[in-house]
Write a protein that holds these residues in place. Structure first.
Motif, short mmCIF file in Angstrom:
data_model
loop_
_atom_site.label_atom_id
_atom_site.label_comp_id
_atom_site.label_asym_id
_atom_site.label_seq_id
_atom_site.Cartn_x
_atom_site.Cartn_y
_atom_site.Cartn_z
N LEU A 96 0.84 -1.21 0.00
CA LEU A 96 0.00 0.00 0.00
C LEU A 96 0.87 1.25 0.00
CD1 LEU A 96 -2.94 -0.90 2.42
CD2 LEU A 96 -2.59 -1.49 0.03
N VAL A 97 1.96 1.19 0.75
CA VAL A 97 2.89 2.33 0.78
C VAL A 97 3.47 2.55 -0.63
CG1 VAL A 97 5.06 3.18 1.78
CG2 VAL A 97 3.46 1.85 3.20
N ASP A 98 3.84 1.45 -1.28
CA ASP A 98 4.43 1.56 -2.63
C ASP A 98 3.41 2.11 -3.63
OD1 ASP A 98 6.76 0.54 -1.64
OD2 ASP A 98 6.41 -1.51 -2.36
N ALA A 99 2.17 1.63 -3.52
CA ALA A 99 1.13 2.09 -4.46
C ALA A 99 0.94 3.60 -4.32
CB ALA A 99 -0.18 1.35 -4.20
N ALA A 100 0.88 4.08 -3.07
CA ALA A 100 0.68 5.52 -2.83
C ALA A 100 1.90 6.31 -3.33
CB ALA A 100 0.45 5.77 -1.34
N HIS A 101 3.07 5.78 -3.04
CA HIS A 101 4.32 6.45 -3.42
C HIS A 101 4.42 6.61 -4.94
CE1 HIS A 101 8.97 6.32 -3.61
NE2 HIS A 101 8.56 7.54 -3.42
N GLN A 102 4.17 5.51 -5.63
CA GLN A 102 4.24 5.55 -7.10
C GLN A 102 3.24 6.54 -7.68
OE1 GLN A 102 3.76 1.55 -8.54
NE2 GLN A 102 5.70 0.94 -7.58
N GLN A 103 2.02 6.54 -7.13
CA GLN A 103 0.99 7.44 -7.66
C GLN A 103 1.32 8.90 -7.34
OE1 GLN A 103 -1.38 6.63 -9.84
NE2 GLN A 103 -1.71 8.84 -9.97
N MET A 104 1.90 9.13 -6.17
CA MET A 104 2.34 10.49 -5.80
C MET A 104 3.32 11.01 -6.84
SD MET A 104 1.82 12.24 -2.85
CE MET A 104 0.84 12.01 -1.39
N GLN A 105 4.23 10.13 -7.29
CA GLN A 105 5.23 10.57 -8.27
C GLN A 105 4.63 10.77 -9.64
OE1 GLN A 105 8.12 7.42 -7.56
NE2 GLN A 105 9.52 8.94 -6.72
N GLN A 106 3.69 9.90 -10.00
CA GLN A 106 3.10 9.92 -11.33
C GLN A 106 2.14 11.10 -11.51
OE1 GLN A 106 3.24 7.38 -13.86
NE2 GLN A 106 1.77 8.49 -15.13
N LEU A 107 1.19 11.20 -10.58
CA LEU A 107 0.18 12.28 -10.65
C LEU A 107 -0.40 12.44 -9.24
CD1 LEU A 107 -1.63 14.17 -12.52
CD2 LEU A 107 -3.29 12.30 -12.50
N PRO A 108 0.08 13.41 -8.48
CA PRO A 108 -0.37 13.52 -7.09
C PRO A 108 -1.83 13.95 -6.97
CG PRO A 108 1.10 15.33 -7.62
CD PRO A 108 1.11 14.41 -8.80
N PHE A 109 -2.29 14.75 -7.91
CA PHE A 109 -3.71 15.13 -7.88
C PHE A 109 -4.17 15.54 -9.25
CE2 PHE A 109 -7.14 18.28 -7.76
CZ PHE A 109 -8.12 17.46 -7.21
N TYR A 110 -5.32 15.10 -9.62
CA TYR A 110 -6.13 15.82 -10.59
C TYR A 110 -7.58 15.49 -10.29
CZ TYR A 110 -7.53 18.82 -14.21
OH TYR A 110 -8.14 19.88 -14.84
N ASN A 111 -8.47 16.44 -10.63
CA ASN A 111 -9.88 16.23 -10.26
C ASN A 111 -10.60 15.36 -11.28
OD1 ASN A 111 -11.57 17.84 -12.22
ND2 ASN A 111 -10.03 19.37 -11.64
N THR A 112 -11.79 14.96 -10.91
CA THR A 112 -12.61 14.13 -11.80
C THR A 112 -13.87 14.89 -12.25
OG1 THR A 112 -13.60 13.09 -9.86
CG2 THR A 112 -11.76 11.93 -10.89
N PHE A 113 -13.83 16.22 -12.10
CA PHE A 113 -14.93 17.05 -12.60
C PHE A 113 -14.67 17.33 -14.10
CE2 PHE A 113 -16.74 19.28 -8.62
CZ PHE A 113 -16.18 18.39 -7.73
N PHE A 114 -15.49 18.14 -14.71
CA PHE A 114 -15.27 18.71 -16.04
C PHE A 114 -14.83 17.68 -17.08
CE2 PHE A 114 -13.49 21.84 -12.81
CZ PHE A 114 -14.74 22.33 -12.50
N GLN A 115 -15.52 16.56 -17.09
CA GLN A 115 -15.33 15.57 -18.15
C GLN A 115 -13.90 15.02 -18.20
OE1 GLN A 115 -17.36 16.99 -21.67
NE2 GLN A 115 -19.18 17.14 -20.39
N THR A 116 -13.32 14.84 -17.01
CA THR A 116 -11.94 14.35 -16.93
C THR A 116 -11.89 13.13 -16.02
OG1 THR A 116 -11.22 16.64 -17.08
CG2 THR A 116 -9.58 15.06 -16.31
N THR A 117 -10.98 12.22 -16.31
CA THR A 117 -10.75 11.11 -15.39
C THR A 117 -9.27 10.78 -15.36
OG1 THR A 117 -11.60 8.95 -14.67
CG2 THR A 117 -11.11 9.18 -17.02
N HIS A 118 -8.89 9.79 -14.59
CA HIS A 118 -7.52 9.26 -14.63
C HIS A 118 -7.60 7.78 -14.32
CE1 HIS A 118 -7.98 10.01 -10.35
NE2 HIS A 118 -7.97 11.32 -10.54
#
Ligand code: PXG
Length: 460
Positions: free
Chosen positions: A76-98
């Protein structure tokens, strides 16, 4: 016995002082805590925690019903760490996803019961509950029945502490504060057989409690009732397991009057009762469910609402925005952590472990070790969750006077002896991490027995 007699170390005192000066704790008498100083937790491993005085404590509550994979799950630590490096935040409003949000929605849908395949993200159980309130009311608006907006819940239910959650829940202590409550909410009795059934058998009581729902629906008019909401088993209310026939009867009544069923799975979800969801354990076919806590094993805040086809298709076909959501709905780091949680639970067959191995072992061991204790009136539970009633007299089920706070006396003995067991009034509850093994279950039960002995001494 924990190191309580010596005065706290300078390190502990420094944290306690900052805390007392600036930190207001949830569900806490701040003045009283500030005088005493909060316990400072420093780290954890598996089912164990350590405090800043070096005491090792076995966590019978999985944090707050959530750290299902234990405290040092590297994946779980690794999953969070990798995602932090890849894309720490983007929203899911305005016709966007990740990818993390989309993959997590698919993964959740793979374990939810029935056709609950459409996932709305939130950050806490309370937000998930608020989402359910707004979604079911809007559903009936879409269906041309805006007046069908009353929600029925139960006394002693816990559905969170936002305005919506506190209003929908049945905790009288919460209703007294921050009033007025949200309108359009009705409550019925809870299915607490040991405490409230009198001479009725479990079956009779199950029918009587379900009948209370029918009576309430008829009293307010079926045309006005949007949904019934309940926890499959009540958690924060003291682990109240309903009679076996209860949910079946509730289901029939809801079907009869076209009332939606919302199951609040914030505690029961993710293996706690030996199935992915409590709805499966109790035979409920909900239209919508809330989940949080175990979704990410408590490692990051994330919650979700799983919506069945009936409601989801109405929204999808209705050509209008649903004006609801949170900045962090589907937060990529929390989503990646939750995704890793579900995948690990699958690969380690943790739900099966709870159902077939450690759950039955825990339930049997608890009864074997504690049921004959003079303070223990009754033990109930399923999978890895259990509650027991502390009584003054077993035969008559007489309770201790409430101002004696028997639960808190017992809880303090537990803390002082290296066990976290939660008190709910005069009930003691346990909900350990799902990764717990047999010898750790034995340790919880043995410590609980010792602490019940100490509690008995304290009250004599
Ligand atoms: N529904 C249920 C069934 C819950 O148990 C919530 C909603 C709200 O979730 P959030 O994430 O907003 O807290 C809960 C939370 C306790 C305790 O002392 C229980 C909860 C939360 C805090 C303390 O037992 N349950």
């Amino acid at each position: 016995m924990l190191n309580k007699t010596q005065s706290p170390s300078a390190k502990t005192l420094a944290v306690q002082c900052m805390d007392a000066e600036h930190h207001m704790h949830p569900f806490t008498n701040t003045g009283a805590l500030n005088k005493k100083g909060a316990r400072v937790i420093t780290h954890g491993e598996g089912v164990y925690l350590w405090d800043s005085e070096g005491n090792k404590i076995i966590d019978g509550m999985a944090g707050l019903w959530c750290v299902n994979l234990g405290y040092n799950c590297q994946e779980l630590v690794d999953a969070a760490h990798q995602q932090m490096q890849q894309l720490p935040f983007y929203n899911t409003f305005f016709q966007t996803t990740h990818a993390p949000a989309a993959e997590l929605a698919k993964e959740i849908a793979s374990v939810t019961p029935g056709d609950l395949n459409h996932i709305f993200f939130a950050n806490s159980g309370s937000e998930a509950i608020d989402t359910i309130i707004r979604m079911v009311r809007q559903y009936w608006c879409i269906k041309g029945k805006p007046y069908k907006n009353i929600l029925i819940s139960r006394e002693n239910a816990y559905h969170g502490s936002t305005v919506g959650g506190a209003s929908l829940g049945g905790m009288s202590g919460m209703h007294k504060q921050g009033a007025p409550l949200l309108p359009g909410i009705e409550r019925i009795r809870q299915p607490y057989w040991y405490g409230e059934a009198g001479d009725m058998s479990e079956e009779e009581f199950g029918i009587a409690c379900a009948k209370a729902l029918e009576d309430k629906i008829l009293a307010v008019g079926p045309e006005n009732v949007a949904a019934f909401i309940g926890e499959p088993l009540q958690g924060a209310g003291g682990v109240i397991v309903p009679p076996a026939n209860y949910w079946q009867e509730i289901q029939k009544i809801c079907n009869k009057y076209d009332v939606l069923i919302a199951a609040d799975e914030v505690i029961c979800g993710f293996g706690r009762t030996g199935n992915w969801f409590g709805s499966q354990t109790f035979g409920i076919q909900p239209d919508i469910i809330s989940m949080a806590k175990g979704l990410s094993s408590g490692y990051l805040p994330i919650a979700a609402v799983a919506v069945g086809n009936r409601i989801a298709h109405a929204f999808i076909e209705h050509n209008e925005d649903f004006n609801h959501g949170f900045t962090y709905s589907g937060h990529p780091v929390a989503a990646a952590t939750a995704l890793a949680t579900i995948r690990l639970m699958k690969s380690r067959k943790l739900v099966e472990y709870v159902a077939d191995d450690i759950g039955p072992y825990f339930q049997a061991k608890l009864r074997e070790t504690l049921a004959d204790h003079p303070l223990v009136g009754h033990i109930e539970g399923v999978g890895l969750v259990a509650g027991m009633a502390l009584v003054k007299d077993k035969a008559s089920k007489t309770l201790f006077p409430s101002d004696m706070d028997i639960g808190l006396i017992c809880r303090d003995h537990c803390f002082n002896n290296g066990l976290i067991m939660r008190a709910v009034g005069s009930r003691m509850v346990l909900s350990p991490p799902l990764v717990i093994n047999r010898s750790e279950v034995d340790e919880i039960c043995d410590k609980a027995r010792l602490c019940l002995d100490l509690t008995l001494k304290s009250v004599k």
